[in-house]
Design an enzyme around this catalytic site. Structure first.
Site, PDB file in Angstrom:
ATOM      1  N   HIS A 129      18.567  -3.453   6.811  1.00 18.66           N
ATOM      2  CA  HIS A 129      19.343  -2.653   7.766  1.00 18.66           C
ATOM      3  C   HIS A 129      18.482  -2.117   8.895  1.00 18.66           C
ATOM      4  O   HIS A 129      18.891  -1.217   9.602  1.00 18.66           O
ATOM      5  CB  HIS A 129      20.044  -1.517   7.010  1.00 18.66           C
ATOM      6  CG  HIS A 129      21.012  -2.037   5.993  1.00 18.66           C
ATOM      7  ND1 HIS A 129      22.346  -2.242   6.258  1.00 18.66           N
ATOM      8  CD2 HIS A 129      20.812  -2.454   4.718  1.00 18.66           C
ATOM      9  CE1 HIS A 129      22.930  -2.731   5.179  1.00 18.66           C
ATOM     10  NE2 HIS A 129      22.023  -2.877   4.232  1.00 18.66           N
ATOM     11  N   LYS A 162     -15.261   3.835  13.215  1.00 13.67           N
ATOM     12  CA  LYS A 162     -15.924   4.879  12.419  1.00 13.67           C
ATOM     13  C   LYS A 162     -17.126   5.430  13.186  1.00 13.67           C
ATOM     14  O   LYS A 162     -17.324   6.635  13.291  1.00 13.67           O
ATOM     15  CB  LYS A 162     -16.450   4.290  11.097  1.00 13.67           C
ATOM     16  CG  LYS A 162     -15.446   4.189   9.980  1.00 13.67           C
ATOM     17  CD  LYS A 162     -16.196   3.840   8.675  1.00 13.67           C
ATOM     18  CE  LYS A 162     -15.280   3.439   7.553  1.00 13.67           C
ATOM     19  NZ  LYS A 162     -15.980   3.025   6.335  1.00 13.67           N
ATOM     20  N   GLU A 172      -7.483  -6.712   6.862  1.00 18.84           N
ATOM     21  CA  GLU A 172      -8.899  -6.385   7.003  1.00 18.84           C
ATOM     22  C   GLU A 172      -9.781  -7.579   6.603  1.00 18.84           C
ATOM     23  O   GLU A 172     -10.894  -7.735   7.110  1.00 18.84           O
ATOM     24  CB  GLU A 172      -9.230  -5.151   6.140  1.00 18.84           C
ATOM     25  CG  GLU A 172     -10.287  -4.271   6.763  1.00 18.84           C
ATOM     26  CD  GLU A 172     -10.396  -2.896   6.124  1.00 18.84           C
ATOM     27  OE1 GLU A 172      -9.422  -2.130   6.190  1.00 18.84           O
ATOM     28  OE2 GLU A 172     -11.452  -2.585   5.561  1.00 18.84           O
TER      29      GLU A 172
HETATM   30  O1  PA5 Z   1     -11.842  -2.610   2.235  1.00 18.21           O
HETATM   31  C1  PA5 Z   1     -12.707  -1.861   2.648  1.00 18.21           C
HETATM   32  O2  PA5 Z   1     -13.917  -2.085   2.513  1.00 18.21           O
HETATM   33  C2  PA5 Z   1     -12.337  -0.564   3.355  1.00 18.21           C
HETATM   34  O3  PA5 Z   1     -10.960  -0.452   3.533  1.00 18.21           O
HETATM   35  C3  PA5 Z   1     -12.824   0.625   2.555  1.00 18.21           C
HETATM   36  O4  PA5 Z   1     -12.215   0.620   1.290  1.00 18.21           O
HETATM   37  C4  PA5 Z   1     -12.533   1.935   3.275  1.00 18.21           C
HETATM   38  O5  PA5 Z   1     -13.054   1.926   4.572  1.00 18.21           O
HETATM   39  C5  PA5 Z   1     -13.134   3.107   2.508  1.00 18.21           C
HETATM   40  O6  PA5 Z   1     -14.484   2.878   2.306  1.00 18.21           O
HETATM   41  P1  PA5 Z   1     -15.295   3.660   1.221  1.00 18.21           P
HETATM   42  O7  PA5 Z   1     -14.789   3.286  -0.121  1.00 18.21           O
HETATM   43  O8  PA5 Z   1     -16.712   3.255   1.420  1.00 18.21           O
HETATM   44  O9  PA5 Z   1     -15.077   5.120   1.480  1.00 18.21           O
END
Ligand code: PA5
Length: 473
Positions: free
Chosen positions: A326, A440, A297
């Site tokens: 394996h 989203k 990410e």
């Molecule tokens: O790293 C990030 O920003 C995302 O993976 C968020 O943690 C994830 O989308 C969840 O977001 P939030 O904590 O706002 O619910």
């Protein structure tokens, strides 16, 4: 017994050309040619510590008051509840899962209460309806504390879970429902903070300058860990010790900077686009998961900070030694030359299991007798490392002396810093996630959210190419 505070180490032998062979490995000259760019990356991070999205760099230093509050809340929860359930997703869930798996008993929830010391622990990081239903079969909501974790306070998955759980709590407990909820969220924005203040939930804040995937060392990860009896101060101490080891702008004196530079070069020079993380320890299985999110990410981006098209980012893959020897290893040793394997090797396991003598009439079995599982797993790690080396595949090893709160703190901070440096080298924004936001918004649009941006997205989606019948088999 006092906690082992030995440093974790990085062994890059098996990705260097003079060990794994040319053209597979990198040369010292190639690495040294990056010195100026690496220094610039170091300077950029160093100059902005604690600012913008770099709030996570200061978490080992600036949480003294918060730690007291977390420990007090954790003590209360440990005494009062039979189960503790985290509701969260992505960066609000993967750290708590990874740390719990690393530092607690492998079958923590199955232990008798007196051995566990605290409540059973669950992390609901998905909205699969079957799993949500299943949770209600194993907990008694009247004896359960729910920790809703969402930085934005707006994530559909988490807020749906909140609606389900708060409704169940109200039905079961009447006015007392609010005493079973802890909110961990942004102080500044989102719906969860408003709900928490309205209903007087116990509250912990996620600093504005700490993004989801960099949040394990703030209350997001610290409260669940403390509730499970983990020494959170030792975790932060380990992170601090790692930070202190990363104080040099010189490549060979800063292991995170070196690691970021190596991964940059492996992709640029050798076309290595896949990064396999392979711990040889079940306890670290979910650390690999946590790493995958951090890497994917943060570094998978389509533009530079100036908007130039790039499409960068290694694909992280989680693998577990020896289990995945394996299943995946065949591909790693003989498939395309597009992977680097990062082993996470444990110096000393917390348990030793002897393999009894026996089966003397079967020499291929009896040779195992008298050895330990520890020796076996270590030999398998060395064997895999050798198999990769022999086939010209690059690998490296992060060595963890012993898995404890201190070494996990070091490991988390190390990976975060590598990610930050690599983001600089790639000149991308490592802290946004527009690709995730797009999905989203599309999901909200389909569910009929009336806000303008979702309505517009709905219209846009209506004009997207339609699937054709002939491709539906
Ligand atoms: O790293 C990030 O920003 C995302 O993976 C968020 O943690 C994830 O989308 C969840 O977001 P939030 O904590 O706002 O619910």
């Amino acid at each position: 017994m006092s906690m082992d505070k030995s440093p974790i180490t990085l062994d890059i032998n098996n990705l260097m050309a003079d060990v794994v062979g040319y053209p597979y490995g990198l040369t010292v000259d190639q690495i040294d040619s990056m010195a100026d760019r690496a220094k610039a990356a170091y300077d950029a991070i160093n100059a902005n510590r604690g600012k913008g999205w770099l709030g996570w760099t200061e978490l080992p230093y600036n949480q003294d008051d918060i730690l007291d509050d977390i420990e007090a809340a954790a003590d209360y929860i440990r005494n009062e509840f039979d189960a503790f359930v985290v509701l969260g997703i992505g960066g609000s869930a993967l750290g708590p899962i990874a740390v719990q798996q690393a530092l607690n008993h492998m079958h923590y929830n199955q232990l008798p209460r007196e051995k566990r010391g605290g409540p059973k622990f669950y992390v609901e990081d998905n909205i699969d309806p079957e799993r949500m239903k299943a949770l209600f079969d194993v907990i008694d909501v009247k004896k359960t504390c729910f920790n809703v974790i969402t930085k934005s306070g707006a994530t559909a998955e988490t807020m749906s879970q909140y609606l389900i759980i708060s409704t169940a709590l109200k039905e079961a407990l009447g006015d007392d429902w609010t005493k079973h909820l802890v909110a961990t969220t942004s102080k500044e924005k989102g719906n969860l903070i408003r709900l928490a203040l309205e209903h007087n939930f116990k509250l912990f804040y996620i600093p504005e300058s700490v993004g989801g995937r960099f949040s394990e060392l703030c209350p997001v990860g610290l409260l669940p860990a403390a509730v499970c009896g983990i020494d959170i101060r030792a975790m932060l101490e380990g992170a601090k010790a790692m930070d202190k080891r990363l104080k040099s702008p010189l490549l060979w004196e800063n292991m995170a900077l070196l690691e970021a530079t190596i991964q940059f070069l492996l992709t640029e020079e050798k076309g290595i686009n896949i990064h396999v993380v392979m711990p040889y320890a079940d306890s670290l299985k979910y650390m690999a998961d946590w790493f995958c999110q951090l890497w994917a990410e943060s570094l998978g981006k389509n533009v530079t900070r100036k908007g130039m098209a790039v499409n960068v980012g290694q694909t992280p893959v989680k693998s577990l030694g020896v289990t995945d020897q394996h299943s995946q290893l065949q591909l790693y040793t003989e498939g395309p030359y597009d992977k680097v394997v990062t082993f996470i090797h444990v110096g000393k396991y917390r348990e030793t299991v002897e393999i009894p003598e026996g089966c003397y009439e079967y020499p291929n079995v009896s040779f195992l007798g008298g050895k330990t599982l520890n020796e076996l797993i270590n030999a398998e790690y060395l064997g895999t490392q050798y198999a990769l080396l022999r086939s010209g595949r690059v690998s490296q090893t992060i060595r963890i002396p012993v898995v404890n709160a201190y070494s996990i703190g070091q490991l988390i901070y190390f990976f975060e810093m590598v990610t930050a440096y690599l983001g600089e080298l790639l000149d991308i924004d490592a802290y946004n996630q527009p690709g995730v936001e797009e999905s989203k918004i599309a999901a909200y649009a389909m569910l009929g959210n009336t806000e303008e941006k979702y309505q517009n997205k709905y219209k846009e989606m209506a004009s997207a190419p339609k699937g054709l019948k002939k491709y539906l088999l």
